[in-house]
Design an enzyme around this catalytic site. Structure first.
Site, PDB file in Angstrom:
ATOM      1  N   ARG A  24     -16.933  10.218  -1.617  1.00 51.70           N
ATOM      2  CA  ARG A  24     -18.095  10.741  -2.339  1.00 51.70           C
ATOM      3  C   ARG A  24     -18.635   9.730  -3.349  1.00 51.70           C
ATOM      4  O   ARG A  24     -19.822   9.721  -3.642  1.00 51.70           O
ATOM      5  CB  ARG A  24     -17.728  12.036  -3.065  1.00 51.70           C
ATOM      6  CG  ARG A  24     -17.545  13.231  -2.159  1.00 51.70           C
ATOM      7  CD  ARG A  24     -17.522  14.529  -2.954  1.00 51.70           C
ATOM      8  NE  ARG A  24     -16.385  14.579  -3.858  1.00 51.70           N
ATOM      9  CZ  ARG A  24     -15.201  15.107  -3.548  1.00 51.70           C
ATOM     10  NH1 ARG A  24     -14.999  15.595  -2.339  1.00 51.70           N
ATOM     11  NH2 ARG A  24     -14.230  15.131  -4.422  1.00 51.70           N
ATOM     12  N   GLU A  35      -2.184   9.163   9.291  1.00 54.94           N
ATOM     13  CA  GLU A  35      -1.194  10.238   9.163  1.00 54.94           C
ATOM     14  C   GLU A  35      -0.303  10.225  10.397  1.00 54.94           C
ATOM     15  O   GLU A  35      -0.795  10.311  11.518  1.00 54.94           O
ATOM     16  CB  GLU A  35      -1.897  11.588   9.025  1.00 54.94           C
ATOM     17  CG  GLU A  35      -0.998  12.801   9.200  1.00 54.94           C
ATOM     18  CD  GLU A  35       0.221  12.806   8.300  1.00 54.94           C
ATOM     19  OE1 GLU A  35       1.328  13.103   8.803  1.00 54.94           O
ATOM     20  OE2 GLU A  35       0.074  12.488   7.101  1.00 54.94           O
ATOM     21  N   SER A  41      -3.310  17.864   5.177  1.00 58.58           N
ATOM     22  CA  SER A  41      -3.824  18.665   4.070  1.00 58.58           C
ATOM     23  C   SER A  41      -3.455  20.140   4.187  1.00 58.58           C
ATOM     24  O   SER A  41      -4.304  21.019   4.279  1.00 58.58           O
ATOM     25  CB  SER A  41      -5.358  18.537   3.994  1.00 58.58           C
ATOM     26  OG  SER A  41      -5.860  19.100   2.793  1.00 58.58           O
ATOM     27  N   CYS A  45       3.892  24.962   0.204  1.00 62.16           N
ATOM     28  CA  CYS A  45       4.474  26.091  -0.530  1.00 62.16           C
ATOM     29  C   CYS A  45       4.240  27.432   0.157  1.00 62.16           C
ATOM     30  O   CYS A  45       4.875  28.428  -0.194  1.00 62.16           O
ATOM     31  CB  CYS A  45       3.919  26.131  -1.947  1.00 62.16           C
ATOM     32  SG  CYS A  45       4.354  24.681  -2.942  1.00 62.16           S
ATOM     33  N   ARG A  72     -16.940  14.396   5.727  1.00 61.00           N
ATOM     34  CA  ARG A  72     -16.958  13.737   4.409  1.00 61.00           C
ATOM     35  C   ARG A  72     -16.984  12.215   4.528  1.00 61.00           C
ATOM     36  O   ARG A  72     -16.954  11.512   3.523  1.00 61.00           O
ATOM     37  CB  ARG A  72     -15.740  14.171   3.596  1.00 61.00           C
ATOM     38  CG  ARG A  72     -15.737  15.644   3.247  1.00 61.00           C
ATOM     39  CD  ARG A  72     -14.558  15.993   2.354  1.00 61.00           C
ATOM     40  NE  ARG A  72     -14.520  17.422   2.074  1.00 61.00           N
ATOM     41  CZ  ARG A  72     -13.653  18.001   1.223  1.00 61.00           C
ATOM     42  NH1 ARG A  72     -12.757  17.265   0.586  1.00 61.00           N
ATOM     43  NH2 ARG A  72     -13.691  19.307   1.033  1.00 61.00           N
ATOM     44  N   VAL A  82       1.895   4.202   9.412  1.00 62.80           N
ATOM     45  CA  VAL A  82       2.008   2.886   8.783  1.00 62.80           C
ATOM     46  C   VAL A  82       3.490   2.528   8.737  1.00 62.80           C
ATOM     47  O   VAL A  82       4.288   3.227   8.122  1.00 62.80           O
ATOM     48  CB  VAL A  82       1.412   2.895   7.365  1.00 62.80           C
ATOM     49  CG1 VAL A  82       1.602   1.529   6.704  1.00 62.80           C
ATOM     50  CG2 VAL A  82      -0.075   3.254   7.414  1.00 62.80           C
ATOM     51  N   TRP A 461       2.231  41.631 -29.661  1.00 65.40           N
ATOM     52  CA  TRP A 461       2.944  40.358 -29.645  1.00 65.40           C
ATOM     53  C   TRP A 461       3.334  40.059 -28.207  1.00 65.40           C
ATOM     54  O   TRP A 461       4.263  40.647 -27.662  1.00 65.40           O
ATOM     55  CB  TRP A 461       4.194  40.411 -30.526  1.00 65.40           C
ATOM     56  CG  TRP A 461       3.896  40.402 -31.987  1.00 65.40           C
ATOM     57  CD1 TRP A 461       3.672  41.490 -32.788  1.00 65.40           C
ATOM     58  CD2 TRP A 461       3.781  39.255 -32.825  1.00 65.40           C
ATOM     59  NE1 TRP A 461       3.412  41.092 -34.075  1.00 65.40           N
ATOM     60  CE2 TRP A 461       3.481  39.711 -34.129  1.00 65.40           C
ATOM     61  CE3 TRP A 461       3.902  37.890 -32.603  1.00 65.40           C
ATOM     62  CZ2 TRP A 461       3.302  38.855 -35.214  1.00 65.40           C
ATOM     63  CZ3 TRP A 461       3.729  37.019 -33.688  1.00 65.40           C
ATOM     64  CH2 TRP A 461       3.429  37.504 -34.965  1.00 65.40           C
TER      65      TRP A 461
END
Length: 475
Positions: A24, A35, A41, A45, A72, A82, A461
């Site tokens: 961007r 990858e 992506s 979790c 994008r 790699v 509290w």
């Protein structure tokens, strides 16, 4: 600036956050992401909740699809690994489906993540023994828990990314009736809930005296009581030596300090290790074993950056490098590096090791330095107090006991850390502690915070304020 592309090794949180921000900000240079797997992506979790069945499809856990990455302007190449980095020539060597080739770079981000520890446990390669670090692991486990007559790779919602052969292989097996979970950390506790939902007899083995060790004894004790109330059998202070298999090389028993317990599945969650080997000879590694970086994610090699689970990041309380494997710091560091490489330097920030975890209906949170020995090693004189208070006004329905521990430095009064556990919106309250740590507030200043109050949400509290009040008295 060189016209060579910005090359990223690793297509998950840090890698694609960096690539997206760079694309961007700097449209004159290409950004190439390599990858080694098919998945990119995705939400690590969320995997226990996919195994449990609360998340329906694997693709529900994708943050950025390959198609969206292409839109994008990111040149995303999956199944490309790699395998070597030449920092003098500024070239990476890549192995892909069509062979091995060299890719020059102008700037390089190493975002190779981490891997689940397997070495300490003999028998981890038996059928029915798993680690959980990726969507293919989650798919295999859920397939294994499904009756063969009902198991279907299509039902996993893999979107063409899933390892179908592995999932189908486990889906063809008879599902287990009992499971040994080795390790009582995040994965162990979350998977105890997932396996229980499938009707398994669950045994959890933890080498130390309490589960969720980094959350402290007060949290551990309450979680243990809650796990046992949901039918989980705990084996605390128990060191698992190995998994034993039957004649078909399927898990048959767990061996712990000479004793055997018959089980027909095992889940090993004993920690992670940073994937730093790729550049171990080219850049400096920190004491944690992860890649050492500065405030902007730069390594010791020129124009080479590192972020995410393979890299260190500074701790907001101690000021020293630490190793954090959670999603927010990885995304944040990657985004900052993308901006820095594009020409507008942005620091990667610090961490308070803020963590939250759910154990059935119980919520737990921690932030900062809560272990007394760790605090003393960092030069502090720790003082702590633990309180239990209601989560709402006592007369309002739904109030639940909330236990808070706060730790401070005796000399300065500075808040060092805290933990919390309870059944009514307890985990999110740890964000108050994390914010106070970032601001380097004293306990007295925390006590004076103007937190929101209304009977449905909190007592006058808030439990955090009550804990600060009691701790200030001790100081």
């Amino acid at each position: 600036m060189s016209a060579e592309p910005f090359v990223v090794g690793g297509g998950d949180a840090a890698g694609l956050s960096a690539a997206s921000k760079f694309a961007r900000a700097d449209t004159d240079r290409d950004v190439v992401v390599f990858e080694r797997g098919r998945w990119v992506s995705y939400a690590h979790c969320g995997t226990p909740y996919f195994v449990k069945g609360e998340v329906e499809k694997l693709t529900d856990m994708l943050s950025l699809s390959p198609e969206a990455a292409a839109e994008r302007g990111i040149d995303l190449r999956r199944e490309h690994e790699v395998v070597a980095v030449d920092t003098d020539e500024r070239v990476v060597t890549v192995e892909g489906p069509d062979g091995t080739f060299d890719q020059p770079y102008g700037d390089l981000l190493v975002a190779t993540g981490a891997r689940a520890l397997r070495d300490p446990i003999d028998g981890i390669d038996l059928d029915g023994a798993f680690t959980l670090h990726g969507l293919d692991d989650a798919a295999a486990i859920r397939s294994f828990l499904t009756d063969p007559d009902e198991a279907s790779v299509a039902d996993l919602g893999g979107g063409g990314f899933v390892d179908e052969a592995r999932a189908a292989r486990f889906g063809a097996m008879e599902p287990p009736e009992s499971v040994a979970i080795v390790g009582g950390g995040f994965v162990g506790v979350e998977m105890a809930e997932a396996f229980t939902a499938h009707g398994l007899d669950v045994h959890l083995f933890q080498r130390s005296g309490h589960v969720l060790k980094s959350f402290g004894d007060a949290v551990g004790e309450r979680v243990e009581e809650h796990l046992e109330a949901h039918g989980v059998t705990l084996h605390l202070g128990a060191s698992v030596e190995r998994l034993r298999g039957d004649d078909a090389d399927r898990v048959e028993a767990v061996v712990c300090e000479g004793d055997e317990l018959a089980v027909d599945a095992a889940m090993v969650g004993i920690g992670l290790r940073p994937n730093a080997d790729l550049v171990a000879d080219a850049v400096d590694l920190g004491e944690t074993g992860a890649i050492a970086v500065d405030d902007y994610g730069r390594t010791s090699a020129e124009r080479v950056y590192a972020a995410g689970d393979c890299a260190e990041i500074d701790h907001v309380v101690t000021g020293e490098p630490t190793w954090n494997t959670l999603g927010l710091p990885a995304n944040r560091a990657g985004r900052a590096i993308g901006q820095t490489v594009a020409g507008d330097p942005e620091p990667i920030g610090t961490v308070a090791d803020t963590s939250v975890v759910k154990a059935f209906d119980l919520e737990c949170g921690r932030a900062g330095v809560t272990d007394p020995d760790e605090a003393r090693d960092a030069g502090f004189d720790p003082v702590s107090e633990t309180i239990t208070a209601g989560s709402r006004s006592g007369y309002y329905p739904g109030s639940a006991e909330t236990t808070v521990t706060l730790v401070a430095d005796r000399d300065t009064g500075r808040l060092l850390g805290g933990t919390i556990v309870g059944a009514d919106r307890a985990a999110v309250r740890i964000d108050t502690v994390a914010t106070a740590l970032a601001a380097e507030l004293t306990v007295a200043e925390v006590e004076r915070l103007d937190l929101g109050y209304a009977p449905p949400f909190s007592p006058v509290w808030d439990p955090i304020l009550t804990a600060a009040k009691v701790l200030r008295g001790s100081l």
